[in-house]
Design a protein around this motif. Structure first.
Motif, PDB file in Angstrom:
ATOM      1  N   GLY A  76       0.818  -1.215   0.000  1.00 35.61           N
ATOM      2  CA  GLY A  76       0.000   0.000   0.000  1.00 35.61           C
ATOM      3  C   GLY A  76       0.847   1.258   0.000  1.00 35.61           C
ATOM      4  O   GLY A  76       2.043   1.218   0.285  1.00 35.61           O
ATOM      5  N   GLY A  77       0.184   2.350  -0.360  1.00 37.93           N
ATOM      6  CA  GLY A  77       0.918   3.618  -0.383  1.00 37.93           C
ATOM      7  C   GLY A  77      -0.030   4.774  -0.159  1.00 37.93           C
ATOM      8  O   GLY A  77      -1.240   4.654  -0.366  1.00 37.93           O
ATOM      9  N   GLU A  78       0.514   5.878   0.304  1.00 38.59           N
ATOM     10  CA  GLU A  78      -0.310   7.080   0.485  1.00 38.59           C
ATOM     11  C   GLU A  78       0.542   8.310   0.208  1.00 38.59           C
ATOM     12  O   GLU A  78       1.771   8.268   0.339  1.00 38.59           O
ATOM     13  CB  GLU A  78      -0.841   7.149   1.929  1.00 38.59           C
ATOM     14  N   GLU A  79      -0.143   9.374  -0.185  1.00 40.66           N
ATOM     15  CA  GLU A  79       0.595  10.606  -0.435  1.00 40.66           C
ATOM     16  C   GLU A  79       0.865  11.316   0.893  1.00 40.66           C
ATOM     17  O   GLU A  79       0.024  11.314   1.789  1.00 40.66           O
ATOM     18  CB  GLU A  79      -0.205  11.524  -1.377  1.00 40.66           C
ATOM     19  N   ILE A  80       2.030  11.920   1.004  1.00 40.84           N
ATOM     20  CA  ILE A  80       2.336  12.743   2.180  1.00 40.84           C
ATOM     21  C   ILE A  80       2.293  14.187   1.728  1.00 40.84           C
ATOM     22  O   ILE A  80       3.031  14.593   0.847  1.00 40.84           O
ATOM     23  CB  ILE A  80       3.727  12.396   2.747  1.00 40.84           C
ATOM     24  N   GLU A  81       1.397  14.938   2.350  1.00 35.37           N
ATOM     25  CA  GLU A  81       1.114  16.279   1.813  1.00 35.37           C
ATOM     26  C   GLU A  81       1.904  17.398   2.463  1.00 35.37           C
ATOM     27  O   GLU A  81       1.474  18.526   2.442  1.00 35.37           O
ATOM     28  CB  GLU A  81      -0.388  16.574   1.963  1.00 35.37           C
ATOM     29  N   SER A  82       3.036  17.072   3.087  1.00 39.69           N
ATOM     30  CA  SER A  82       3.751  18.215   3.672  1.00 39.69           C
ATOM     31  C   SER A  82       4.843  18.655   2.701  1.00 39.69           C
ATOM     32  O   SER A  82       5.278  17.902   1.853  1.00 39.69           O
ATOM     33  CB  SER A  82       4.298  17.883   5.055  1.00 39.69           C
ATOM     34  N   GLY A  83       5.285  19.878   2.813  1.00 41.44           N
ATOM     35  CA  GLY A  83       6.278  20.394   1.857  1.00 41.44           C
ATOM     36  C   GLY A  83       5.590  21.123   0.730  1.00 41.44           C
ATOM     37  O   GLY A  83       4.497  20.734   0.299  1.00 41.44           O
TER      38      GLY A  83
ATOM     39  N   ILE B 149      12.075   6.795   8.209  1.00 41.77           N
ATOM     40  CA  ILE B 149      12.636   6.753   9.566  1.00 41.77           C
ATOM     41  C   ILE B 149      11.500   6.371  10.517  1.00 41.77           C
ATOM     42  O   ILE B 149      10.598   7.169  10.764  1.00 41.77           O
ATOM     43  CB  ILE B 149      13.245   8.124   9.960  1.00 41.77           C
ATOM     44  N   GLU B 150      11.554   5.141  11.026  1.00 38.78           N
ATOM     45  CA  GLU B 150      10.442   4.606  11.832  1.00 38.78           C
ATOM     46  C   GLU B 150      10.430   5.169  13.254  1.00 38.78           C
ATOM     47  O   GLU B 150      11.477   5.560  13.780  1.00 38.78           O
ATOM     48  CB  GLU B 150      10.532   3.074  11.906  1.00 38.78           C
ATOM     49  N   GLY B 151       9.264   5.171  13.841  1.00 38.04           N
ATOM     50  CA  GLY B 151       9.129   5.559  15.253  1.00 38.04           C
ATOM     51  C   GLY B 151       9.319   7.051  15.478  1.00 38.04           C
ATOM     52  O   GLY B 151       9.567   7.488  16.603  1.00 38.04           O
ATOM     53  N   CYS B 152       9.229   7.814  14.402  1.00 36.93           N
ATOM     54  CA  CYS B 152       9.469   9.253  14.527  1.00 36.93           C
ATOM     55  C   CYS B 152       8.285  10.035  13.971  1.00 36.93           C
ATOM     56  O   CYS B 152       7.460   9.506  13.253  1.00 36.93           O
ATOM     57  CB  CYS B 152      10.706   9.649  13.728  1.00 36.93           C
ATOM     58  N   ARG B 153       8.266  11.302  14.292  1.00 38.59           N
ATOM     59  CA  ARG B 153       7.276  12.196  13.712  1.00 38.59           C
ATOM     60  C   ARG B 153       7.903  13.575  13.519  1.00 38.59           C
ATOM     61  O   ARG B 153       9.003  13.832  14.013  1.00 38.59           O
ATOM     62  CB  ARG B 153       6.021  12.292  14.586  1.00 38.59           C
ATOM     63  N   THR B 154       7.192  14.415  12.787  1.00 44.33           N
ATOM     64  CA  THR B 154       7.691  15.782  12.623  1.00 44.33           C
ATOM     65  C   THR B 154       6.643  16.743  13.194  1.00 44.33           C
ATOM     66  O   THR B 154       5.481  16.377  13.378  1.00 44.33           O
ATOM     67  CB  THR B 154       7.903  16.144  11.131  1.00 44.33           C
ATOM     68  N   TYR B 155       7.080  17.961  13.459  1.00 49.41           N
ATOM     69  CA  TYR B 155       6.170  18.991  13.960  1.00 49.41           C
ATOM     70  C   TYR B 155       6.220  20.201  13.039  1.00 49.41           C
ATOM     71  O   TYR B 155       7.289  20.557  12.544  1.00 49.41           O
ATOM     72  CB  TYR B 155       6.596  19.444  15.366  1.00 49.41           C
TER      73      TYR B 155
ATOM     74  N   ASP C 235      17.348  24.390   4.180  1.00 45.25           N
ATOM     75  CA  ASP C 235      15.890  24.306   4.368  1.00 45.25           C
ATOM     76  C   ASP C 235      15.629  23.751   5.767  1.00 45.25           C
ATOM     77  O   ASP C 235      15.043  22.685   5.929  1.00 45.25           O
ATOM     78  CB  ASP C 235      15.270  23.422   3.288  1.00 45.25           C
ATOM     79  N   THR C 236      16.067  24.511   6.774  1.00 50.88           N
ATOM     80  CA  THR C 236      16.076  23.987   8.133  1.00 50.88           C
ATOM     81  C   THR C 236      14.744  24.216   8.852  1.00 50.88           C
ATOM     82  O   THR C 236      14.710  24.721   9.973  1.00 50.88           O
ATOM     83  CB  THR C 236      17.219  24.644   8.933  1.00 50.88           C
ATOM     84  N   LYS C 237      13.675  23.833   8.167  1.00 50.51           N
ATOM     85  CA  LYS C 237      12.376  23.947   8.821  1.00 50.51           C
ATOM     86  C   LYS C 237      12.258  22.888   9.898  1.00 50.51           C
ATOM     87  O   LYS C 237      12.855  21.812   9.792  1.00 50.51           O
ATOM     88  CB  LYS C 237      11.265  23.743   7.786  1.00 50.51           C
ATOM     89  N   LEU C 238      11.463  23.224  10.903  1.00 50.94           N
ATOM     90  CA  LEU C 238      11.282  22.282  11.993  1.00 50.94           C
ATOM     91  C   LEU C 238      10.806  20.923  11.474  1.00 50.94           C
ATOM     92  O   LEU C 238      11.228  19.872  11.957  1.00 50.94           O
ATOM     93  CB  LEU C 238      10.244  22.873  12.952  1.00 50.94           C
TER      94      LEU C 238
END
Ligand code: GN1
Ligand code: MG
Length: 371
Positions: free
Chosen positions: A23-30, A119-125, A222-225
């Motif tokens: 399966g796959g999904e789009e990631i809409e950040s950026g 990168i598993e087990g991680c998230r971004t803010y 591009d050092t965005k959080l």
């Protein structure tokens, strides 16, 4: 530019990924690239996830040079992390090659695609919630710059000429105002005046560079959080991502961009600019985190210029959003007509808030570096 999701499986099949696509999904950040998350399962039922990304060729006219830069930097970092057994949460960014061994593949509808480990087990803010996160993010970007500080700057190529040439960005804004191709200039008179009043600061860092007082380094640009993966459990920064704009640049711009992205309590496109403010405790945490990992290679002048760099890059980003608004939203992805204008306004509000607090910011830096 967008590729519909059914292509995910086909694109994934062009990379040397083990297992069956599930399966796959789009990631809409950026605001720039098209990104998918794809999942695979091997014979033992073990699942792995990968990031498949199409490089935006409008923004990066030479995607293969972008890929060369990324390959060079990720290899350099991975070799060092392995050798020094430095603990980066055990995870670094890796390019997965295509079945032909190359770092990227052509997509079914054209374009250049690349594949990273997820990168598993991680998230971004998108917005910093506490000073700990700010500290961690800055420490990660400082560590990134430190890891590539021994990579000769000529080893990475310029993929977007004049990317942080703040003066040229201002010039381009002037052209967009004169052309007024979408008839939007009359509605942004205040924003234009605000920027014009601050025109002088745009060249300060560039002048230091031209005079040899600052040097170019390999920088992230591009050092965005949300370009730092943080451990879901501990909030520790694990890995810096989005290496598209790794180029020769000024280290101070990377720090400044982080202040831009991580001190305001609201998102970059918040329509109510009264909510935008440069939160001093966040700035302090960013400075502490950044200097912890970057102090070894930074000069005294670079450290002194950190608060100014935040103001300059925030103004520059406001200029870029306004230019794109005037030119009809050709560069940044937008979700509504005034999106780039909203983004511009938050940047200008942040510039004002930085100005109000510049003496305290400078004072805090002096505490760290009295010279
Ligand atoms: C773009 O798409 P993203 O979030 O990686 C832009 C940055 C801007 C940023 C503003 C290649 O980054 O320079 O600071 O938007 N990237 C490029 O949010 O132009
Ligand atoms: Mg980016």
């Amino acid at each position: 530019m967008s590729d519909p999701s059914p292509h995910i499986e086909e694109i994934g099949s062009r990379f040397a990924i083990d297992g069956t696509f599930i399966g796959g999904e789009e990631i809409e950040s950026g605001h720039i690239n098209t990104t998918y998350l794809a999942s695979y399962e091997d014979d033992e039922g073990e699942r792995s996830r990968y990031i498949l990304q199409r490089i935006n060729e409008h923004v990066f006219p030479e995607p293969l040079v972008v890929m060369k830069n990324i390959a060079r930097v990720t290899k350099h970092i991975n070799r060092k992390v392995f050798r020094q057994k430095r603990d980066f949460g055990g995870q670094t960014l890796n390019l997965y090659p295509g079945r032909d061994g190359k770092d990227c593949v052509a997509g079914p509808t054209g374009g250049v695609w690349r594949c990273y480990n997820y990168i598993e087990g991680c998230r971004t803010y998108d917005v910093v919630e506490n000073t700990r996160q700010a500290y961690q993010a800055a420490k990660a970007f400082g560590a990134f710059q430190d890891l590539v500080s021994d990579l000769p700057v000529e080893k990475v190529k310029v993929t977007i000429p004049g990317f942080h040439d703040s003066r040229a960005r201002y010039q381009r804004l002037q052209e967009a105002i004169s052309a007024d191709s979408c008839g939007r200039a009359a509605g942004v008179v205040e924003e234009i005046a605000f920027i014009k009043e601050r025109e002088d600061i745009l060249g300060i860092l560039l002048d230091h560079l031209a005079a040899g007082r600052l040097q170019e380094r390999v920088t992230h640009n591009d050092t965005k959080l949300n370009n730092v993966m943080m451990d879901e459990q501990t909030d520790e920064a694990v890995c810096v991502i989005d290496l598209d704009t790794v180029m020769p640049g000024l280290a101070v711009y990377d720090f400044g961009d982080l202040v831009r992205a991580a001190t305001s309590p609201v998102e970059e496109d918040e329509p109510d600019t009264s909510k935008v403010t440069m939160r001093m405790p966040m700035f302090e945490a960013l400075l502490e985190g950044y200097l912890e990992t970057a102090h070894n290679f930074l000069s005294d002048l670079e450290i002194k210029l950190l608060p100014l760099s935040a103001k300059v890059i925030t103004l520059e980003t406001g200029i870029r959003f306004l230019t794109d608004y005037l030119e009809g939203d050709q560069y940044f992805k937008v979700h509504h007509d005034r999106h780039n204008l909203d983004r511009c306004r938050t940047q200008l509000a942040l510039v004002r808030s930085i100005e109000d607090q510049e003496p305290q910011m400078d004072e805090f830096v002096r505490k760290w570096n009295p010279s």
